[in-house]
Design an enzyme around this catalytic site. Structure first.
Site, PDB file in Angstrom:
ATOM      1  N   CYS A   1      -0.486  26.616  14.478  1.00  0.00           N
ATOM      2  CA  CYS A   1       0.817  26.879  13.868  1.00  0.00           C
ATOM      3  C   CYS A   1       1.829  27.002  15.017  1.00  0.00           C
ATOM      4  CB  CYS A   1       0.779  28.159  13.046  1.00  0.00           C
ATOM      5  SG  CYS A   1      -0.471  28.102  11.751  1.00  0.00           S
TER       6      CYS A   1
ATOM      7  N   SER B   1      -6.064  36.333   4.911  1.00  0.00           N
ATOM      8  CA  SER B   1      -4.989  35.349   4.924  1.00  0.00           C
ATOM      9  C   SER B   1      -5.521  34.031   5.481  1.00  0.00           C
ATOM     10  CB  SER B   1      -3.852  35.859   5.809  1.00  0.00           C
ATOM     11  OG  SER B   1      -2.857  34.883   5.908  1.00  0.00           O
TER      12      SER B   1
ATOM     13  N   CYS C   1       2.955  40.344  13.894  1.00  0.00           N
ATOM     14  CA  CYS C   1       2.408  39.089  13.383  1.00  0.00           C
ATOM     15  C   CYS C   1       2.713  37.919  14.299  1.00  0.00           C
ATOM     16  CB  CYS C   1       3.039  38.789  12.031  1.00  0.00           C
ATOM     17  SG  CYS C   1       2.063  39.419  10.727  1.00  0.00           S
TER      18      CYS C   1
ATOM     19  N   CYS D   1      -5.607  45.474  11.274  1.00  0.00           N
ATOM     20  CA  CYS D   1      -5.499  44.008  11.286  1.00  0.00           C
ATOM     21  C   CYS D   1      -6.641  43.465  12.155  1.00  0.00           C
ATOM     22  CB  CYS D   1      -4.134  43.608  11.845  1.00  0.00           C
ATOM     23  SG  CYS D   1      -3.895  41.825  11.918  1.00  0.00           S
TER      24      CYS D   1
ATOM     25  N   CYS E   1       3.135  30.497  16.486  1.00  0.00           N
ATOM     26  CA  CYS E   1       2.125  31.527  16.735  1.00  0.00           C
ATOM     27  C   CYS E   1       1.628  31.506  18.167  1.00  0.00           C
ATOM     28  CB  CYS E   1       0.960  31.313  15.771  1.00  0.00           C
ATOM     29  SG  CYS E   1      -0.429  32.398  16.096  1.00  0.00           S
TER      30      CYS E   1
ATOM     31  N   ASN F   1       8.553  37.023  14.850  1.00  0.00           N
ATOM     32  CA  ASN F   1       8.483  37.826  16.061  1.00  0.00           C
ATOM     33  C   ASN F   1       8.576  36.921  17.287  1.00  0.00           C
ATOM     34  OD1 ASN F   1       7.914  40.517  14.927  1.00  0.00           O
ATOM     35  ND2 ASN F   1       6.124  39.466  14.103  1.00  0.00           N
TER      36      ASN F   1
ATOM     37  N   GLY G   1      -7.166  34.008  14.794  1.00  0.00           N
ATOM     38  CA  GLY G   1      -8.122  33.094  14.181  1.00  0.00           C
ATOM     39  C   GLY G   1      -7.856  32.814  12.715  1.00  0.00           C
ATOM     40  N   GLU G   2      -8.545  31.803  12.204  1.00  0.00           N
ATOM     41  CA  GLU G   2      -8.477  31.402  10.799  1.00  0.00           C
ATOM     42  C   GLU G   2      -9.813  31.782  10.169  1.00  0.00           C
ATOM     43  OE1 GLU G   2      -8.486  30.577   7.483  1.00  0.00           O
ATOM     44  OE2 GLU G   2      -6.602  29.610   7.988  1.00  0.00           O
TER      45      GLU G   2
ATOM     46  N   GLU H   1      -8.335  40.891  19.720  1.00  0.00           N
ATOM     47  CA  GLU H   1      -7.322  41.902  19.512  1.00  0.00           C
ATOM     48  C   GLU H   1      -7.386  42.414  18.081  1.00  0.00           C
ATOM     49  OE1 GLU H   1      -3.621  41.162  21.219  1.00  0.00           O
ATOM     50  OE2 GLU H   1      -4.571  40.571  23.102  1.00  0.00           O
TER      51      GLU H   1
ATOM     52  N   CYS I   1      -7.555  30.235  18.237  1.00  0.00           N
ATOM     53  CA  CYS I   1      -7.449  29.597  16.924  1.00  0.00           C
ATOM     54  C   CYS I   1      -7.166  28.118  17.101  1.00  0.00           C
ATOM     55  CB  CYS I   1      -6.321  30.238  16.112  1.00  0.00           C
ATOM     56  SG  CYS I   1      -6.237  29.607  14.420  1.00  0.00           S
TER      57      CYS I   1
ATOM     58  N   SER J   1      -0.856  31.702   3.891  1.00  0.00           N
ATOM     59  CA  SER J   1       0.191  31.676   4.902  1.00  0.00           C
ATOM     60  C   SER J   1       1.047  30.441   4.626  1.00  0.00           C
ATOM     61  CB  SER J   1      -0.504  31.611   6.272  1.00  0.00           C
ATOM     62  OG  SER J   1       0.376  31.897   7.290  1.00  0.00           O
ATOM     63  N   LEU J   2       2.052  30.607   3.777  1.00  0.00           N
ATOM     64  CA  LEU J   2       2.830  29.463   3.274  1.00  0.00           C
ATOM     65  C   LEU J   2       3.892  29.040   4.296  1.00  0.00           C
ATOM     66  CD1 LEU J   2       3.509  27.609   0.800  1.00  0.00           C
ATOM     67  CD2 LEU J   2       5.203  29.347   0.160  1.00  0.00           C
ATOM     68  N   ASN J   3       4.806  29.916   4.559  1.00  0.00           N
ATOM     69  CA  ASN J   3       5.767  29.767   5.666  1.00  0.00           C
ATOM     70  C   ASN J   3       6.788  28.653   5.551  1.00  0.00           C
ATOM     71  OD1 ASN J   3       4.433  31.889   6.916  1.00  0.00           O
ATOM     72  ND2 ASN J   3       2.946  30.507   7.827  1.00  0.00           N
TER      73      ASN J   3
HETATM   74  S1  SF4 Z   1      -0.861  31.798  12.480  1.00  0.00           S
HETATM   75 FE1  SF4 Z   1      -3.039  32.242  12.128  1.00  0.00          FE
HETATM   76  S2  SF4 Z   1      -3.913  30.239  11.524  1.00  0.00           S
HETATM   77 FE2  SF4 Z   1      -1.917  29.806  12.477  1.00  0.00          FE
HETATM   78  S3  SF4 Z   1      -2.433  29.423  14.650  1.00  0.00           S
HETATM   79 FE3  SF4 Z   1      -1.893  31.610  14.469  1.00  0.00          FE
HETATM   80  S4  SF4 Z   1      -3.893  32.637  14.199  1.00  0.00           S
HETATM   81 FE4  SF4 Z   1      -4.208  30.447  13.729  1.00  0.00          FE
END
Ligand code: SF4
Length: 404
Positions: free
Chosen positions: A172, A249, A395, A161, A175, A352, A219-220, A122, A168, A274-276
């Site tokens: 997280c 990121s 996001c 984006c 996500c 979101n 993905g990372e 995507e 991934c 990506s601190l969060n």
């Molecule tokens: S936020 Fe980014 S790193 Fe974390 S699971 Fe989702 S896609 Fe992977």
């Protein structure tokens, strides 16, 4: 609390290798560097200098088939096609349009045509960005310089984006993409191809229109480091995009950050973490990767990046109701920023909603209070506007639609 997998530490000790799927046998041209293209031409009995012509045709002229390469003679094109040469650029297979102008694309690789699944990723187009695309806040400072395209739209904040993996592995908890697990890494051509496909669809002219890239899709990127950076080099050196308008990121993959720090400034995008969460306890709950690399370890790695003048590191911060959005969290984040000694800006993102994710949207008052608190402590802070929520393009919402 929310996460119980015991083997999380061992899962992140190595970068993930590319999984070879049974893709069509001929290697596509799209994704090869100029020297690699030259080598292919030499193998075909052509002079190496034609590599430059081929790179120009693929990445500047954005030709989608060998037949279109006007700098090659008809005889040469036919000979290369007979040898199985093909451009093999990813294509937009499906478009979802939001009421706010955002478009979410399913971008298909060659595997889809060969019946290999999963082979779509995507990619999102935000015509006016989301206020978080500019890693140093220059999107605000330079607002007066915004360029007006033929269509009369402001283009300087348009943002693509980009995804770096199918699925991934980082898991997280907030996500949706994490629900897929890691399916496979994308190749350099598949990463750069998303960008070029969108540039074509949006009729973006390099040199006339400015466009930002954020590597924040599925993905990372730092768990697919070599392919990610090869894609960045293609986008900078061949397509003609500026690395200063790109932001990558990471969830905090320390070996990746250290490699990134060694990249030359001419090709290095800006960096977002990506601190969060305000501390390791909360972060380990919502981002299990934190058990492998703590906030302090990540910050130490980020300090090795030699920043350009005025460049800032972005801390992305997802506000989850009751989990990361409390007033004391804001004060803790401000302390963390000060302690880091880094020039930081914080991008706040109101979470979101997604099906099956156990969090709630923060109250508007909590979001505003958080922002004011950070600003009051002297931390540059921006609130990212949610884009394309109605089409699940915002996001953490990729990916809602799995290919058939
Ligand atoms: S936020 Fe980014 S790193 Fe974390 S699971 Fe989702 S896609 Fe992977």
């Amino acid at each position: 609390m929310l996460y119980s997998e015991p083997s999380v530490a061992s899962k992140f000790t190595q970068l993930v290798p590319v999984r070879i799927t049974d893709l069509p046998s001929a290697q596509p041209l799209f994704g090869l560097s100029r020297p690699e293209l030259a080598a292919r031409l030499v193998e075909a009995g052509e002079p190496a200098w034609r590599g430059q012509q081929l790179a120009h045709a693929l990445y500047r002229q954005r030709n989608q088939s060998v037949v279109e390469i006007s700098t090659f003679s008809k005889e040469l094109r036919e000979r290369l096609i007979a040898r199985g040469w093909e451009v093999g650029r990813p294509r937009i297979a499906q478009v979802f349009q939001s009421v706010d102008g955002t478009e979410r694309y399913l971008v298909a690789g060659r595997g889809v045509d060969a019946g290999v699944s999963p082979d779509t990723v995507e990619t999102v187009w935000m015509p006016e960005g989301d206020d978080g695309e500019s890693g140093d806040g220059s999107g605000y400072e330079n607002a007066a310089e915004s360029e007006i395209s033929e269509a009369g739209k402001r283009r300087s904040r348009a943002t693509i984006c980009v995804s770096s993996q199918v699925g991934c592995a980082v898991n997280c908890q907030f996500c949706l993409t994490a629900k897929l697990g890691l399916q496979r890494n994308l190749s350099a051509g598949e990463i750069a191809g998303q960008v070029v496909a969108v540039l074509d669809r949006q009729k973006v002219e390099i040199g006339r229109d400015r466009v930002n890239l954020v590597f924040m899709g599925m993905g990372e990127p730092f768990l697919n480091y070599d392919n990610f950076m090869a894609a960045v080099r293609l986008l900078v050196e061949e397509v003609g995009l500026s690395p200063q308008r790109m932001t990558v990121s990471t969830s905090g993959i320390v070996p990746g950050i250290l490699r990134f720090a060694a990249e030359p400034a001419e090709v290095r995008p800006k960096l977002a973490i990506s601190l969060n969460a305000p501390n390791d306890t909360v972060r380990s709950e919502i981002m299990p990767i934190n058990r492998k690399w703590s906030i302090e370890a990540v910050v130490a790695a980020v300090r090795t990046v030699k920043l350009r003048p005025r460049e800032r590191i972005t801390f992305e911060y997802v506000l989850l109701a009751g989990v990361t959005d409390k007033p004391e969290h804001a004060r803790e984040v401000a302390r963390l920023v000060r302690r880091s000694g880094l020039p930081v800006k914080v991008n706040l993102i109101a979470w979101n909603p997604g099906p099956g994710i156990p969090y709630a949207l923060p109250e508007a008052s909590a979001v505003d209070g958080f922002r004011r608190s950070l600003a009051g402590e002297g931390v540059p802070v921006y609130l990212r506007r949610p884009r394309g929520r109605d089409i699940f393009a915002a996001c953490g919402q990729l990916k809602m639609t799995v290919e058939g």
